[in-house]
Write a protein that holds these residues in place. Structure first.
Motif, mmCIF file in Angstrom:
data_model
loop_
_atom_site.group_PDB
_atom_site.id
_atom_site.type_symbol
_atom_site.label_atom_id
_atom_site.label_comp_id
_atom_site.label_asym_id
_atom_site.label_seq_id
_atom_site.Cartn_x
_atom_site.Cartn_y
_atom_site.Cartn_z
ATOM 1 N N MET A 123 -3.604 -3.354 5.382
ATOM 2 C CA MET A 123 -3.682 -4.168 6.596
ATOM 3 C C MET A 123 -3.957 -5.627 6.205
ATOM 4 O O MET A 123 -4.585 -5.903 5.186
ATOM 5 C CB MET A 123 -4.791 -3.653 7.516
ATOM 6 N N PRO A 126 -5.772 -8.882 5.775
ATOM 7 C CA PRO A 126 -7.216 -9.140 5.726
ATOM 8 C C PRO A 126 -7.689 -10.036 6.881
ATOM 9 O O PRO A 126 -6.979 -10.944 7.308
ATOM 10 C CB PRO A 126 -7.401 -9.859 4.387
ATOM 11 N N GLU A 161 -8.624 -2.096 0.229
ATOM 12 C CA GLU A 161 -9.557 -1.170 0.877
ATOM 13 C C GLU A 161 -9.077 -0.709 2.252
ATOM 14 O O GLU A 161 -9.426 0.370 2.699
ATOM 15 C CB GLU A 161 -10.936 -1.824 0.992
ATOM 16 N N SER A 162 -8.265 -1.544 2.921
ATOM 17 C CA SER A 162 -7.814 -1.216 4.280
ATOM 18 C C SER A 162 -6.445 -0.537 4.301
ATOM 19 O O SER A 162 -5.832 -0.408 5.365
ATOM 20 C CB SER A 162 -7.767 -2.483 5.133
ATOM 21 N N GLU A 213 -9.889 -6.667 0.390
ATOM 22 C CA GLU A 213 -9.826 -6.123 1.746
ATOM 23 C C GLU A 213 -8.469 -5.462 2.000
ATOM 24 O O GLU A 213 -8.396 -4.392 2.613
ATOM 25 C CB GLU A 213 -10.076 -7.226 2.781
ATOM 26 N N SER A 231 0.832 -1.190 0.000
ATOM 27 C CA SER A 231 0.000 0.000 0.000
ATOM 28 C C SER A 231 0.873 1.247 0.000
ATOM 29 O O SER A 231 1.834 1.349 0.757
ATOM 30 C CB SER A 231 -0.894 0.014 1.242
#
Length: 140
Positions: free
Chosen positions: A130, A132, A126-127, A123, A47
């Motif tokens: 992090m 999942p 989207e996080s 996930e 990320s």
């Protein structure tokens, strides 16, 4: 301003890495992996929202897909949680014989259905990187 998105160190037909911003981007990446042109390959994701001050990722997330079985394995490592690598947990009866993606060894139990791979990668994106929570994990 903080960069957003997830970089996938996985190369498309043009030889370029991709930035994953949406669920559709994740589906496109998994679909390319399922075409079998990248057999035994693991995409490396990180990320952009979780980088050190020097701009390096502070975490690791690998996605391996086996098109013939429509399964795959995930590996997550986050130095903030220690030196362990976390692997997806699928069928624990598969034993300890390893599977390989990009030359890296994964435990056989780490194989999960490709739809769970899709859900977990979405996930992760989207996080903001992090690990999942929609699947089980085991450390090695």
């Amino acid at each position: 301003m903080k960069n957003k998105g997830t970089i996938a160190e996985f190369y498309d037909a043009r030889g370029e890495s991709r930035t994953l911003l949406t669920a559709r981007d994740v589906d496109d990446m998994i679909d390319v992996m399922l075409e079998g042109k990248l057999l035994g390959f693991a995409a490396q994701l990180y990320s952009l929202e979780r980088c050190t001050p020097a701009g390096d990722p502070d975490h690791t997330f690998h996605v391996g897909v086996d098109p013939s079985e429509r399964t795959g394995s995930l590996m997550s490592a986050d130095p903030r949680e220690g030196d362990d690598h976390y692997y997806s947990v699928g069928d624990v009866t598969l034993g300890q014989a390893p599977v390989y993606y990009s030359g890296e060894e994964y435990p056989a139990f780490s194989k999960i259905p490709v739809e769970e791979i899709r859900q977990a990668v979405k996930e992760f994106v989207e996080s903001a990187g992090m690990r999942p929570t929609c699947i089980g994990w085991e450390t090695r």
